[in-house]
Motif scaffolding. Structure first.
Motif, mmCIF file in Angstrom:
data_model
loop_
_atom_site.group_PDB
_atom_site.id
_atom_site.type_symbol
_atom_site.label_atom_id
_atom_site.label_comp_id
_atom_site.label_asym_id
_atom_site.label_seq_id
_atom_site.Cartn_x
_atom_site.Cartn_y
_atom_site.Cartn_z
ATOM 1 N N ASP A 27 0.980 -1.540 -0.283
ATOM 2 C CA ASP A 27 0.343 -0.183 -0.358
ATOM 3 C C ASP A 27 0.891 1.805 -0.521
ATOM 4 N N GLU A 28 2.174 1.087 0.626
ATOM 5 C CA GLU A 28 3.104 2.420 0.503
ATOM 6 C C GLU A 28 3.481 2.449 -0.431
ATOM 7 N N GLN A 29 3.494 1.359 -1.695
ATOM 8 C CA GLN A 29 4.953 1.717 -3.072
ATOM 9 C C GLN A 29 4.096 2.298 -3.644
ATOM 10 N N PRO A 30 4.466 2.708 -4.957
ATOM 11 C CA PRO A 30 3.727 3.700 -5.815
ATOM 12 C C PRO A 30 3.359 2.326 -6.743
ATOM 13 N N ALA A 31 2.032 3.408 -7.500
ATOM 14 C CA ALA A 31 0.615 2.238 -8.362
ATOM 15 C C ALA A 31 1.608 1.653 -9.201
#
Length: 352
Positions: A155-159
């Motif tokens: 959830d904290e990483q870039p999509a």
């Protein structure tokens, strides 16, 4: 006493003896390996394999790939692999998702593996939320905490599409900041810029957490992270192209073994005709050769594909948990790693 209390008591009994991971620095296996070299059968094979690994460490130009399949991490070799990273005895890791996530990252969060003091009915284990790896137990509730933590990291990483290496680096960063175990392979690899690749990454607890991440994002109408398996292959091939001479220390076989060996062929396909085959190779396995498998092929067979040179290679047909402590302790105490230059291959990639 209620059924819940009975189950809690029974579960506590079954999960009462933790697996203690072997410390290769606490004993010197050199005399044992020297003696085995004067014997025959698997003993001599192991001594020769250990000698080849020491040659890798002595070779100033050699990048060493640690390749792990199977459950040796859960069975007591977890600190062994961490020690290899800590002491600059390997430069890159290729492994199954289970070895990296369900075992090492799992313990990095503070959870444990347990010795089975008895083997009860597996349906009983299921009712108690205990998972079994042969004679080793895992608390399924703790494993689900690992799943959910992977989801939180996602959830904290870039999509975007990420290689497993890039995502595992984020896992290492998480353990460096929040982990509860100093001797974690994932954590130490992050701190020492040793890249870790899992070519079948979602075949592990990571898969559950990443699926939850994607489903939650889809429900919200938002973009989500994806694991890019092609990027894995490309990045690992980039390392092989830059590395030149290379050596393989392989525990088990399967996808990780094929993946690292195929980098030589991939480099050739990309026009790098000067990339040499893996110069050194050791494989420890119990797989049989009679069905044409041997968990991907023997090292001699790999030479026909242009993957591995046959000058310095050795198959060791043994259960890895029983021989890796001897090999690693011997190499640690001979100390050739003390003069090795750190490769820090993780720095080859832009986001690092």
């Amino acid at each position: 006493m209620t059924d819940t209390q009975i189950n809690d008591t029974r579960k506590k009994e079954l999960l009462s003896k933790q697996v203690e991971h072997i410390d290769i620095t606490s004993f010197d296996a050199r005399p044992i390996i020297d003696s085995m070299g004067k014997m025959s059968f698997t003993s001599r094979d192991l001594a020769r394999a250990t000698g080849i690994y020491n040659q890798m460490l002595k070779d100033k130009d050699c990048t060493i790939f640690l390749v792990i399949a199977g459950s040796t991490s859960a069975g007591g070799c977890m600190d062994l692999y961490a020690e290899l990273v800590r002491n600059n005895m390997v430069d890159c890791v290729v492994a199954t998702g289970a070895s990296i996530v369900d075992m090492d990252f799992f313990e990095g969060l503070g959870h444990k593996h347990y010795q089975a003091l008895e083997i009860p009915d597996d349906n009983t284990l299921r009712s108690l939320y205990i998972d079994r790896i042969y004679d080793t137990y895992i608390d399924e509730e703790q494993l689900q905490d690992c799943d959910h933590t992977i989801g939180k990291i996602a959830d904290e990483q870039p999509a975007k599409g990420m290689s497993s290496r890039e995502f595992i680096r984020a896992m290492g960063k998480y353990l460096s900041e929040h982990g509860k175990k100093e001797n974690s392979l994932v954590k130490l690899a992050y701190e020492h810029d040793v890249p870790i690749f899992c070519p079948a990454f979602v075949d592990s607890s990571a898969g559950f957490g990443l699926v939850k991440h994607q489903v939650d994002r889809m429900k919200e109408g938002k973009p989500y992270l994806m694991i890019d398996a092609v990027a894995d292959f490309r990045e690992l091939t980039d390392i092989k192209i830059e590395a030149g001479a290379s050596g393989l220390l392989m525990i088990g076989g399967g996808v990780p073994k094929n993946f690292i060996q195929d980098t030589v062929v991939c480099a050739e396909i990309l026009g790098h005709d000067d990339v040499e085959m893996h110069k050194y190779a050791v494989q420890i396995t119990v797989a049989d050769v009679r069905d044409g498998a041997c968990s991907s092929s023997t090292l001699q067979e790999a030479a026909s594909w242009g993957k591995v040179q046959t000058t310095e290679e050795q198959m060791v047909f043994a259960e890895a948990g029983s021989v890796m402590p001897l090999l690693a302790s011997d190499a640690y105490h001979r100390g050739y790693w003390k003069d090795r230059e750190k490769r820090r291959w993780a720095k080859l990639f832009a986001e690092d």
